[in-house]
Design a protein around this motif. Structure first.
Motif, PDB file in Angstrom:
ATOM      1  N   ASN A  47     -32.755  15.467  68.080  1.00  0.00           N
ATOM      2  CA  ASN A  47     -31.700  16.349  67.558  1.00  0.00           C
ATOM      3  C   ASN A  47     -30.455  16.361  68.438  1.00  0.00           C
ATOM      4  N   HIS A  74     -28.770  22.175  72.312  1.00  0.00           N
ATOM      5  CA  HIS A  74     -30.042  21.590  72.724  1.00  0.00           C
ATOM      6  C   HIS A  74     -31.109  22.665  72.878  1.00  0.00           C
ATOM      7  N   GLU A 100     -32.342  12.085  75.760  1.00  0.00           N
ATOM      8  CA  GLU A 100     -31.437  11.580  74.728  1.00  0.00           C
ATOM      9  C   GLU A 100     -32.216  11.423  73.425  1.00  0.00           C
ATOM     10  N   GLU A 160     -28.679  13.846  68.990  1.00  0.00           N
ATOM     11  CA  GLU A 160     -27.735  12.861  68.462  1.00  0.00           C
ATOM     12  C   GLU A 160     -26.623  13.504  67.633  1.00  0.00           C
ATOM     13  N   ASP A 161     -26.809  14.744  67.231  1.00  0.00           N
ATOM     14  CA  ASP A 161     -25.739  15.499  66.571  1.00  0.00           C
ATOM     15  C   ASP A 161     -25.137  16.447  67.599  1.00  0.00           C
ATOM     16  N   PRO A 162     -23.897  16.204  68.045  1.00  0.00           N
ATOM     17  CA  PRO A 162     -23.312  17.046  69.103  1.00  0.00           C
ATOM     18  C   PRO A 162     -23.081  18.490  68.677  1.00  0.00           C
ATOM     19  N   TRP A 163     -23.232  18.782  67.381  1.00  0.00           N
ATOM     20  CA  TRP A 163     -23.090  20.173  66.929  1.00  0.00           C
ATOM     21  C   TRP A 163     -24.373  20.966  67.156  1.00  0.00           C
ATOM     22  N   ASN A 164     -25.483  20.261  67.409  1.00  0.00           N
ATOM     23  CA  ASN A 164     -26.751  20.947  67.666  1.00  0.00           C
ATOM     24  C   ASN A 164     -26.807  21.442  69.110  1.00  0.00           C
ATOM     25  N   SER A 190     -22.129   8.815  73.851  1.00  0.00           N
ATOM     26  CA  SER A 190     -23.511   9.242  73.673  1.00  0.00           C
ATOM     27  C   SER A 190     -23.642  10.655  74.228  1.00  0.00           C
ATOM     28  N   ARG A 191     -24.653  11.337  73.761  1.00  0.00           N
ATOM     29  CA  ARG A 191     -24.864  12.710  74.207  1.00  0.00           C
ATOM     30  C   ARG A 191     -26.222  12.807  74.905  1.00  0.00           C
TER      31      ARG A 191
END
Length: 408
Positions: free
Chosen positions: A190, A198, A187, A192-196, A269-270
């Motif tokens: 990067n 992983h 967690e 924390e931005d769901p558009w990124n 959370s992601r």
């Protein structure tokens, strides 16, 4: 003058290292560091030495891997509990066991409090504290993330440097990870931005599925009353069973999920989770259940599984409801014995064959060929009775429509 003792859930990572020094300096407490070995990859000698060097008066390193698998992982597996359709609860069911051991040490040492490194935004604070309150409500709980002036991991890094505490992270590489025998979570950073998307280089238990072998791997897992006991005919202890399946699954890229989940505290959370062996076991167990459990039990157990997952995720392990659900689950598992053949290929985990002495599948009944056990004419009467409510409803509608036409 003797100082009050506090038991700290200690990992040797950034947060708990800072907390240890903070408890000593800011609260003048005698800190007993307790590191629970639930299968995380760690040099425990270094962890012990680091805790002592940071200021701990005593350090406990407790190996609970077999207990973790037998009493926490396997019951959850038997329940088929999955949170929000994807998360196999790796962190969730480790917390009640860790908390249980913290309480035991606190009682042994005469400590007045237990401290943990969970943040005020996460689920773990609830899991730790729910267990502590259930087992010993007289112990105080210290949660520094809800009390101190440090607002971020960057602040913790600065605090650690100020007090000469060696730390394993930097401001540039700042993922928050939790690992045990069952899984590893990632967690922060990067993510924390769901558009990124992983980064694939974060994997620690699995290979990137695209880089897995081009040839599928087949394994056979044998279950006895819902519990896996052997792989390809070789018996393993509970912990070694997970280790072996992690090795096999990890090399085939099995068990990676990227999920935005609903935390108990009300926010989303992601995280990226790796659960190679667990993913294999869940799929195999589910397949075997479909062979040996009837429709009514499977349907009801699905509801139980969802509730069970919620209880585990929320930290309510030591509750009457959880204990009651375990009794139902254990009863269903009396017939869940047999063998499942699994096919693993580039991140895909599929069951391809099953057999069980308790199988409810009867080829004589379902064959498309000629049989002597099933009279197809009987189906007509069954359909007439099964659809009787539909028939009555349709008749009543037609009679009503006819009457309305006559009035007009």
């Amino acid at each position: 003058m003797n100082r009050d003792k506090v038991v700290l859930a200690y990992s040797g990572g950034l947060d708990t290292s800072v907390i240890l020094k903070w408890l000593e300096i800011e609260h003048n407490l005698d800190v007993i560091a307790v590191c629970i070995d639930v299968g995380q990859e760690e040099n425990f000698i270094s962890v012990k030495n680091k805790a002592l060097a940071t200021g701990a008066s005593k350090v406990y390193i407790i190996d609970v891997k077999e207990e973790f698998v037998s009493d926490y992982i396997f019951p959850t597996l038997k329940a088929g509990a999955v949170y929000e359709d994807k998360y196999l609860l790796g962190t969730s069911f480790a917390r009640p066991l860790i908390s249980k051991k913290l309480v035991e040490i606190a009682e042994k040492e005469g400590a007045v409090a237990i401290a943990h490194g969970a943040t005020g935004k996460g689920n773990d604070q609830v899991r730790f504290e729910a267990t502590i309150k259930a087992l010993n409500p007289y112990l105080k709980i210290i949660a520094p993330w809800r009390q101190w002036n440090l607002k971020s991991r960057e602040d913790c890094i600065d605090y650690a440097k100020k007090h000469n505490i060696p730390i394993p992270v930097t401001k540039e590489k700042i993922y928050s990870r939790d690992q045990n025998l069952w899984h590893i979570s990632h967690e922060g950073g990067n993510l924390e931005d769901p558009w990124n998307e992983h980064d694939k280089d974060i994997y620690m238990m699995t290979v990137n599925p695209e880089d897995a072998p081009d040839k599928p791997t087949y394994i056979e897992i044998k279950f006895e009353k819902g519990i896996p006991v052997s792989i390809d005919g070789i018996k393993y202890s509970p912990a070694n069973m997970i280790y072996k399946l992690n090795e096999i699954g990890g090399s085939n890229g099995i068990g990676i999920i990227d999920i935005v989940e609903n935390r108990l505290v009300g926010m989303k959370s992601r995280g990226v989770y790796e659960t190679p062996g667990g993913t294999i076991l869940y799929e195999a167990h589910k397949t075997l259940e479909k062979l040996v459990l009837d429709r009514a039990v499977l349907s009801f157990k699905k509801m139980v599984s969802e509730k069970y997952a919620q209880l585990v995720y929320d930290g309510l392990w030591f509750t009457h409801l959880k204990n009651s659900l375990d009794k139902f689950v254990d009863n269903t598992q009396e017939v869940v014995s047999g063998t499942v053949k699994m096919k693993l290929y580039k991140g895909s985990c599929k069951s391809v064959a099953t057999k069980s002495p308790n199988s409810l599948y009867n080829e004589a009944f379902v064959t498309f060929g000629e049989d002597d056990v099933y009279n197809q004419k009987d189906a007509e009467g069954f359909i007439n009775l099964f659809t009787l409510p539909l028939t009555i409803n349709a008749i009543m509608k037609k009679e009503k429509n006819e009457k309305e036409k006559q009035i007009i």
